[in-house]
Design an enzyme around this catalytic site. Sequence first.
Site, PDB file in Angstrom:
ATOM      1  N   CYS A 106      -2.217   9.512   2.294  1.00 23.56           N
ATOM      2  CA  CYS A 106      -1.952   8.891   0.987  1.00 23.56           C
ATOM      3  C   CYS A 106      -3.055   9.174  -0.036  1.00 23.56           C
ATOM      4  O   CYS A 106      -2.809   9.139  -1.229  1.00 23.56           O
ATOM      5  CB  CYS A 106      -1.722   7.392   1.140  1.00 23.56           C
ATOM      6  SG  CYS A 106      -3.101   6.545   1.909  1.00 23.56           S
TER       7      CYS A 106
ATOM      8  N   ASP B 289       0.873  -1.178   0.000  1.00 20.23           N
ATOM      9  CA  ASP B 289       0.000   0.000   0.000  1.00 20.23           C
ATOM     10  C   ASP B 289       0.902   1.217   0.000  1.00 20.23           C
ATOM     11  O   ASP B 289       1.491   1.563   1.028  1.00 20.23           O
ATOM     12  CB  ASP B 289      -0.900  -0.026   1.239  1.00 20.23           C
ATOM     13  CG  ASP B 289      -2.116  -0.894   0.998  1.00 20.23           C
ATOM     14  OD1 ASP B 289      -3.033  -0.436   0.297  1.00 20.23           O
ATOM     15  OD2 ASP B 289      -2.120  -2.037   1.482  1.00 20.23           O
TER      16      ASP B 289
HETATM   17  P1  NAD Z   1       8.549   4.972   4.571  1.00 23.80           P
HETATM   18  O1  NAD Z   1       8.487   4.138   3.345  1.00 23.80           O
HETATM   19  O2  NAD Z   1       9.686   5.908   4.747  1.00 23.80           O
HETATM   20  O3  NAD Z   1       8.571   4.046   5.890  1.00 23.80           O
HETATM   21  C1  NAD Z   1       7.553   3.102   6.130  1.00 23.80           C
HETATM   22  C2  NAD Z   1       8.076   1.992   7.031  1.00 23.80           C
HETATM   23  O4  NAD Z   1       9.064   1.236   6.317  1.00 23.80           O
HETATM   24  C3  NAD Z   1       8.762   2.466   8.316  1.00 23.80           C
HETATM   25  O5  NAD Z   1       8.346   1.617   9.369  1.00 23.80           O
HETATM   26  C4  NAD Z   1      10.243   2.267   8.012  1.00 23.80           C
HETATM   27  O6  NAD Z   1      11.029   2.046   9.149  1.00 23.80           O
HETATM   28  C5  NAD Z   1      10.192   1.006   7.169  1.00 23.80           C
HETATM   29  N1  NAD Z   1      11.373   0.779   6.336  1.00 23.80           N
HETATM   30  C6  NAD Z   1      12.189   1.710   5.764  1.00 23.80           C
HETATM   31  N2  NAD Z   1      13.130   1.096   5.011  1.00 23.80           N
HETATM   32  C7  NAD Z   1      12.901  -0.244   5.098  1.00 23.80           C
HETATM   33  C8  NAD Z   1      13.510  -1.389   4.531  1.00 23.80           C
HETATM   34  N3  NAD Z   1      14.561  -1.277   3.725  1.00 23.80           N
HETATM   35  N4  NAD Z   1      12.993  -2.614   4.822  1.00 23.80           N
HETATM   36  C9  NAD Z   1      11.921  -2.738   5.620  1.00 23.80           C
HETATM   37  N5  NAD Z   1      11.285  -1.678   6.194  1.00 23.80           N
HETATM   38  C10 NAD Z   1      11.781  -0.446   5.932  1.00 23.80           C
HETATM   39  O7  NAD Z   1       7.157   5.752   4.647  1.00 23.80           O
HETATM   40  P2  NAD Z   1       6.723   6.957   5.591  1.00 23.80           P
HETATM   41  O8  NAD Z   1       7.481   8.193   5.239  1.00 23.80           O
HETATM   42  O9  NAD Z   1       6.704   6.514   7.022  1.00 23.80           O
HETATM   43  O10 NAD Z   1       5.183   7.127   5.153  1.00 23.80           O
HETATM   44  C11 NAD Z   1       4.752   7.918   4.101  1.00 23.80           C
HETATM   45  C12 NAD Z   1       4.402   7.105   2.882  1.00 23.80           C
HETATM   46  O11 NAD Z   1       3.448   6.100   3.201  1.00 23.80           O
HETATM   47  C13 NAD Z   1       3.761   7.960   1.804  1.00 23.80           C
HETATM   48  O12 NAD Z   1       4.297   7.635   0.549  1.00 23.80           O
HETATM   49  C14 NAD Z   1       2.290   7.569   1.877  1.00 23.80           C
HETATM   50  O13 NAD Z   1       1.562   7.780   0.689  1.00 23.80           O
HETATM   51  C15 NAD Z   1       2.382   6.131   2.229  1.00 23.80           C
HETATM   52  N6  NAD Z   1       1.125   5.679   2.805  1.00 23.80           N
HETATM   53  C16 NAD Z   1       0.346   4.822   2.085  1.00 23.80           C
HETATM   54  C17 NAD Z   1      -0.876   4.413   2.602  1.00 23.80           C
HETATM   55  C18 NAD Z   1      -1.762   3.438   1.857  1.00 23.80           C
HETATM   56  O14 NAD Z   1      -2.599   2.815   2.497  1.00 23.80           O
HETATM   57  N7  NAD Z   1      -1.605   3.299   0.560  1.00 23.80           N
HETATM   58  C19 NAD Z   1      -1.292   4.881   3.842  1.00 23.80           C
HETATM   59  C20 NAD Z   1      -0.473   5.760   4.531  1.00 23.80           C
HETATM   60  C21 NAD Z   1       0.736   6.151   4.012  1.00 23.80           C
END
Ligand code: NAD
Length: 477
Positions: A281, A247
Amino acid sequence: MNAIELHIEPPRAATRDRIVVTNPYDGSEVGSVADMPPQDAQAILQAAKEGARACRALSRHERARLLDACATHVERDQAAFANLIVAEVGKTIRQATKEVLRCVNTLRLSADEARRNAGEVIPFDAYAGSENRQGWFTREPLGVIVAITPYNDPLNLAAHKLGPAIAGGNAVILKPSELAPLSAMKLVSYLVAAGLPPNIVSVATGGAALGEALVSSRDVRMVSFTGGFITGEKIARSAGLKKLAMDLGGNAPVIVQGDCKLEDAVESCISGAFWAAGQNCIGTQRLLVHSSIYEEFKRRFVDSAQALKAGNPKRADTDVGPMISGQAAARAKGVVDAALSQGATLLCGNLLDGAVYAPTVLEDVKFDSVLWQQEVFAPVVVLHRIDSLEEAIGLANEPEYSLHAGIFTNDLEAAFKAAETLEAGGVMINDSSDYRFDAMPFGGFKYGSLGREGVRFAYEEMTQPKVVCIRRTARQV
Ligand code: NAD
């Protein structure tokens, strides 16, 4: 609020570094969690394998009772949860309270799913050759699921993974965002207090390296990820052969037709663009407004954006709280400044005060700018004049990924056309892109989107069918 310390620690306790969680509005310390190194993954996975056996052994009514009990306790303590969300991510108190109530609903929907979604009878005799067979399929747990969540809806997005995973009889390792892990950890502590047997849910607190170690394990059957594209791509590369749910982000378009109810469109798009300081999002990023009402819409929209109160998220009359950090707000301003240097016109905002970034509206944004093509994830919205529905749909569909879209119109044919041709996982009619009900299928279209959330749909992704087929020697009728 005093700094809180949640005592959910890794199985192997040792002196270790800690991640300090900071209030994005005033910089105070909200709490701290262990910064688990990747070497901790093995012990967490081992415990989760035991948890998978324990969850599988629970009857459906026991899983449902636990989820319902947890929902009741979260609802009772909604003020404490809401205050914690305000402190760790800077959502306004109104927005945070809404998120808590959605979490309660998500948990109750998960309990319902545990009770109802057990499988189906298979009509073997519907086709020639299987008349003497009878049977069914059941929905079996996958085993160990790794759930990785972002910072922006720290409680309800965790519930969207934990609820269906437990309902389906799985063990789940939650790796919440290191920027805002506390509300998710509080939710897990409520599941445990409701009687969830040990190891069914564990929390892994740490950064990307810990996430990678969990994701790449062969003991994990599914990674359910919500977050950004870059992280999603990294996870897909390291996961290997296991189920993936992705997502990811959006860059939502909303079309405003000349025949719509202007007042409703303005009010709804203001909320769609600036809810949670645009860190949403499905937040509205591009408004495609018909030329016949463009100037009037622009005037009203900019007036309303300027009337929003930005600042202290604890205050009941604040509309726009801080972004997750000063760095995130400065990055958003950088994207806007780049668009301005390419010829865009600023209509309001683009003012930075710490992590508070004032609601920002632009027009004349170039189609090849980052602001038009990519997700900005900030309180920033672009207005663009269109002359026909076809033109609007073409522009709406331009980016390579999408989640939701919207259209305001009183013309039924235009609404149908938009519903059929907008490339999005959800098309909202007479609403902004920012509408989600926790039971509906939720996910993206085009690049990067894998699977659907929404409790029933996540539950189905988190279970696997097993067929039982009985061959009878003679068919009695
Ligand atoms: P992010 O991708 O920076 O981090 C998300 C999670 O991934 C965190 O827990 C982080 O620690 C983890 N992570 C980072 N690198 C990793 C790796 N290499 N392996 C495993 N885990 C790892 O996202 P963010 O800045 O926290 O959130 C914002 C993003 O989330 C935006 O792009 C937003 O659109 C998206 N989002 C999507 C939805 C949806 O349902 N489609 C909902 C909310 C947010």
